[in-house]
Scaffold this motif. Structure first.
Motif, PDB file in Angstrom:
ATOM      1  N   MET A 143      35.882  32.500  33.763  1.00 31.00           N
ATOM      2  CA  MET A 143      36.568  31.651  34.979  1.00 31.00           C
ATOM      3  C   MET A 143      35.922  30.440  35.218  1.00 31.00           C
ATOM      4  O   MET A 143      36.743  29.498  35.399  1.00 31.00           O
ATOM      5  CB  MET A 143      36.672  32.834  36.375  1.00 31.00           C
ATOM      6  N   CYS A 144      34.532  30.523  35.426  1.00 33.15           N
ATOM      7  CA  CYS A 144      33.929  29.349  35.498  1.00 33.15           C
ATOM      8  C   CYS A 144      34.110  28.113  34.483  1.00 33.15           C
ATOM      9  O   CYS A 144      34.461  27.053  34.726  1.00 33.15           O
ATOM     10  CB  CYS A 144      32.499  29.313  35.789  1.00 33.15           C
ATOM     11  N   ALA A 145      34.146  28.656  33.375  1.00 36.19           N
ATOM     12  CA  ALA A 145      34.232  27.791  32.167  1.00 36.19           C
ATOM     13  C   ALA A 145      35.336  27.403  32.132  1.00 36.19           C
ATOM     14  O   ALA A 145      35.856  25.940  31.869  1.00 36.19           O
ATOM     15  CB  ALA A 145      33.898  28.578  31.023  1.00 36.19           C
ATOM     16  N   ALA A 146      36.606  28.168  32.245  1.00 34.55           N
ATOM     17  CA  ALA A 146      37.939  27.724  32.097  1.00 34.55           C
ATOM     18  C   ALA A 146      38.502  26.617  33.378  1.00 34.55           C
ATOM     19  O   ALA A 146      39.089  25.744  33.007  1.00 34.55           O
ATOM     20  CB  ALA A 146      38.734  28.935  32.325  1.00 34.55           C
ATOM     21  N   CYS A 203      41.719  30.201  39.504  1.00 38.12           N
ATOM     22  CA  CYS A 203      40.877  31.215  40.081  1.00 38.12           C
ATOM     23  C   CYS A 203      41.681  32.367  40.431  1.00 38.12           C
ATOM     24  O   CYS A 203      41.147  33.326  40.643  1.00 38.12           O
ATOM     25  CB  CYS A 203      40.097  30.680  41.124  1.00 38.12           C
ATOM     26  N   VAL A 204      42.875  32.189  40.855  1.00 41.65           N
ATOM     27  CA  VAL A 204      43.677  33.376  41.568  1.00 41.65           C
ATOM     28  C   VAL A 204      43.902  34.578  40.356  1.00 41.65           C
ATOM     29  O   VAL A 204      43.455  35.662  40.847  1.00 41.65           O
ATOM     30  CB  VAL A 204      45.231  32.808  41.815  1.00 41.65           C
ATOM     31  N   PRO A 205      44.291  34.402  39.013  1.00 46.15           N
ATOM     32  CA  PRO A 205      44.347  35.470  38.248  1.00 46.15           C
ATOM     33  C   PRO A 205      42.938  36.075  37.770  1.00 46.15           C
ATOM     34  O   PRO A 205      42.877  37.169  37.689  1.00 46.15           O
ATOM     35  CB  PRO A 205      45.195  34.986  36.964  1.00 46.15           C
ATOM     36  N   TYR A 206      42.032  35.261  37.649  1.00 46.17           N
ATOM     37  CA  TYR A 206      40.514  35.484  37.358  1.00 46.17           C
ATOM     38  C   TYR A 206      39.919  36.480  38.511  1.00 46.17           C
ATOM     39  O   TYR A 206      39.542  37.086  38.367  1.00 46.17           O
ATOM     40  CB  TYR A 206      39.735  34.488  36.855  1.00 46.17           C
ATOM     41  N   GLY A 207      40.217  35.938  39.653  1.00 41.16           N
ATOM     42  CA  GLY A 207      39.817  36.469  40.738  1.00 41.16           C
ATOM     43  C   GLY A 207      40.536  37.894  40.941  1.00 41.16           C
ATOM     44  O   GLY A 207      39.691  38.975  41.316  1.00 41.16           O
ATOM     45  N   ALA A 208      41.770  37.944  40.474  1.00 44.93           N
ATOM     46  CA  ALA A 208      42.338  39.412  40.866  1.00 44.93           C
ATOM     47  C   ALA A 208      41.638  40.138  39.580  1.00 44.93           C
ATOM     48  O   ALA A 208      41.346  41.593  39.963  1.00 44.93           O
ATOM     49  CB  ALA A 208      44.032  39.178  40.550  1.00 44.93           C
ATOM     50  N   GLY A 209      41.420  39.835  38.618  1.00 46.68           N
ATOM     51  CA  GLY A 209      40.714  40.545  37.566  1.00 46.68           C
ATOM     52  C   GLY A 209      39.388  41.046  37.700  1.00 46.68           C
ATOM     53  O   GLY A 209      39.213  42.158  37.649  1.00 46.68           O
ATOM     54  N   ILE A 210      38.774  40.345  38.404  1.00 47.05           N
ATOM     55  CA  ILE A 210      37.385  40.426  38.686  1.00 47.05           C
ATOM     56  C   ILE A 210      37.329  41.627  39.598  1.00 47.05           C
ATOM     57  O   ILE A 210      36.644  42.338  39.875  1.00 47.05           O
ATOM     58  CB  ILE A 210      36.659  39.067  39.397  1.00 47.05           C
ATOM     59  N   THR A 211      38.219  41.377  40.795  1.00 45.88           N
ATOM     60  CA  THR A 211      38.493  42.305  41.839  1.00 45.88           C
ATOM     61  C   THR A 211      38.655  43.678  41.325  1.00 45.88           C
ATOM     62  O   THR A 211      38.129  44.660  41.858  1.00 45.88           O
ATOM     63  CB  THR A 211      39.438  41.898  42.907  1.00 45.88           C
ATOM     64  N   VAL A 212      39.724  43.809  40.376  1.00 45.70           N
ATOM     65  CA  VAL A 212      39.984  45.232  39.812  1.00 45.70           C
ATOM     66  C   VAL A 212      38.763  45.840  39.062  1.00 45.70           C
ATOM     67  O   VAL A 212      38.663  46.979  39.416  1.00 45.70           O
ATOM     68  CB  VAL A 212      41.231  44.947  38.965  1.00 45.70           C
ATOM     69  N   CYS A 213      38.021  45.046  38.450  1.00 42.86           N
ATOM     70  CA  CYS A 213      37.122  45.479  37.880  1.00 42.86           C
ATOM     71  C   CYS A 213      35.833  45.973  38.597  1.00 42.86           C
ATOM     72  O   CYS A 213      35.206  47.011  38.423  1.00 42.86           O
ATOM     73  CB  CYS A 213      36.504  44.399  36.580  1.00 42.86           C
ATOM     74  N   ALA A 214      35.545  45.249  39.617  1.00 43.16           N
ATOM     75  CA  ALA A 214      34.657  45.502  40.580  1.00 43.16           C
ATOM     76  C   ALA A 214      35.149  46.897  41.471  1.00 43.16           C
ATOM     77  O   ALA A 214      34.101  47.649  41.569  1.00 43.16           O
ATOM     78  CB  ALA A 214      34.454  44.372  41.731  1.00 43.16           C
ATOM     79  N   VAL A 215      36.111  46.892  41.647  1.00 39.19           N
ATOM     80  CA  VAL A 215      36.814  48.089  42.371  1.00 39.19           C
ATOM     81  C   VAL A 215      36.719  49.454  41.428  1.00 39.19           C
ATOM     82  O   VAL A 215      36.006  50.445  41.798  1.00 39.19           O
ATOM     83  CB  VAL A 215      38.014  48.025  42.957  1.00 39.19           C
ATOM     84  N   LEU A 216      37.038  49.144  40.389  1.00 37.20           N
ATOM     85  CA  LEU A 216      36.782  50.163  39.207  1.00 37.20           C
ATOM     86  C   LEU A 216      35.294  50.655  39.037  1.00 37.20           C
ATOM     87  O   LEU A 216      35.093  51.899  38.801  1.00 37.20           O
ATOM     88  CB  LEU A 216      37.576  50.053  37.868  1.00 37.20           C
ATOM     89  N   ALA A 217      34.487  49.647  38.887  1.00 37.32           N
ATOM     90  CA  ALA A 217      33.254  49.862  38.635  1.00 37.32           C
ATOM     91  C   ALA A 217      32.599  50.779  39.824  1.00 37.32           C
ATOM     92  O   ALA A 217      31.930  51.609  39.913  1.00 37.32           O
ATOM     93  CB  ALA A 217      32.373  48.711  38.570  1.00 37.32           C
ATOM     94  N   TRP A 218      32.865  50.256  41.186  1.00 36.54           N
ATOM     95  CA  TRP A 218      32.438  51.039  42.290  1.00 36.54           C
ATOM     96  C   TRP A 218      32.954  52.562  42.239  1.00 36.54           C
ATOM     97  O   TRP A 218      32.197  53.192  42.789  1.00 36.54           O
ATOM     98  CB  TRP A 218      32.847  50.224  43.361  1.00 36.54           C
ATOM     99  N   PHE A 219      34.221  52.636  41.941  1.00 30.61           N
ATOM    100  CA  PHE A 219      34.846  54.115  41.726  1.00 30.61           C
ATOM    101  C   PHE A 219      34.043  55.036  41.025  1.00 30.61           C
ATOM    102  O   PHE A 219      33.636  56.105  41.211  1.00 30.61           O
ATOM    103  CB  PHE A 219      36.361  53.947  41.477  1.00 30.61           C
ATOM    104  N   PHE A 220      33.851  54.508  39.669  1.00 25.59           N
ATOM    105  CA  PHE A 220      33.272  55.182  38.772  1.00 25.59           C
ATOM    106  C   PHE A 220      31.767  55.493  39.237  1.00 25.59           C
ATOM    107  O   PHE A 220      31.203  56.658  38.634  1.00 25.59           O
ATOM    108  CB  PHE A 220      33.303  54.606  37.349  1.00 25.59           C
ATOM    109  N   ARG A 221      31.061  54.670  39.855  1.00 25.53           N
ATOM    110  CA  ARG A 221      29.752  54.662  40.150  1.00 25.53           C
ATOM    111  C   ARG A 221      29.656  55.702  41.288  1.00 25.53           C
ATOM    112  O   ARG A 221      28.856  56.676  41.208  1.00 25.53           O
ATOM    113  CB  ARG A 221      29.137  53.420  40.796  1.00 25.53           C
ATOM    114  N   LYS A 222      30.557  55.951  42.174  1.00 27.73           N
ATOM    115  CA  LYS A 222      30.689  56.806  43.389  1.00 27.73           C
ATOM    116  C   LYS A 222      31.189  58.343  42.732  1.00 27.73           C
ATOM    117  O   LYS A 222      30.282  59.037  43.105  1.00 27.73           O
ATOM    118  CB  LYS A 222      31.736  56.241  44.267  1.00 27.73           C
ATOM    119  N   LYS A 223      31.798  58.190  41.809  1.00 28.57           N
ATOM    120  CA  LYS A 223      32.257  59.420  41.118  1.00 28.57           C
ATOM    121  C   LYS A 223      30.943  60.046  40.337  1.00 28.57           C
ATOM    122  O   LYS A 223      30.575  61.211  40.302  1.00 28.57           O
ATOM    123  CB  LYS A 223      33.393  59.039  40.249  1.00 28.57           C
TER     124      LYS A 223
END
Length: 77
Positions: free
Chosen positions: A22-25, A53-73
């Motif tokens: 995202m930063c590079a693009a 930043c909007v679509p990249y931010g959405a993708g980052i948020t989804v990945c972060a939430v999934l990472a948190w969910f799997f870490r908790k699991k």
């Protein structure tokens, strides 16, 4: 289980990778729009590049939430 740990690491890595891309693009498009506004007659201001930043931010948020969910699991198993 190892499966959840691997998935958590995968989505964490994807979130970090997406933030770097995202930063590079955004930087590249900002420079291109700034040059185009000065010399090629583009009508859009260079600040329009920050809309990427909007679509990249959405993708980052989804990945972060999934990472948190799997870490908790992983920690609960």
């Amino acid at each position: 289980m190892k499966k959840y740990r691997r998935l958590a690491c995968l989505f964490t890595a994807l979130a970090i990778l997406l933030s770097n891309v995202m930063c590079a693009a955004v930087a590249y498009n900002y420079c291109a729009l700034q040059w185009g506004g000065r010399y090629a007659g583009y009508s859009a201001p260079a600040d329009v590049a920050f809309l990427l930043c909007v679509p990249y931010g959405a993708g980052i948020t989804v990945c972060a939430v999934l990472a948190w969910f799997f870490r908790k699991k992983h920690l609960n198993c």
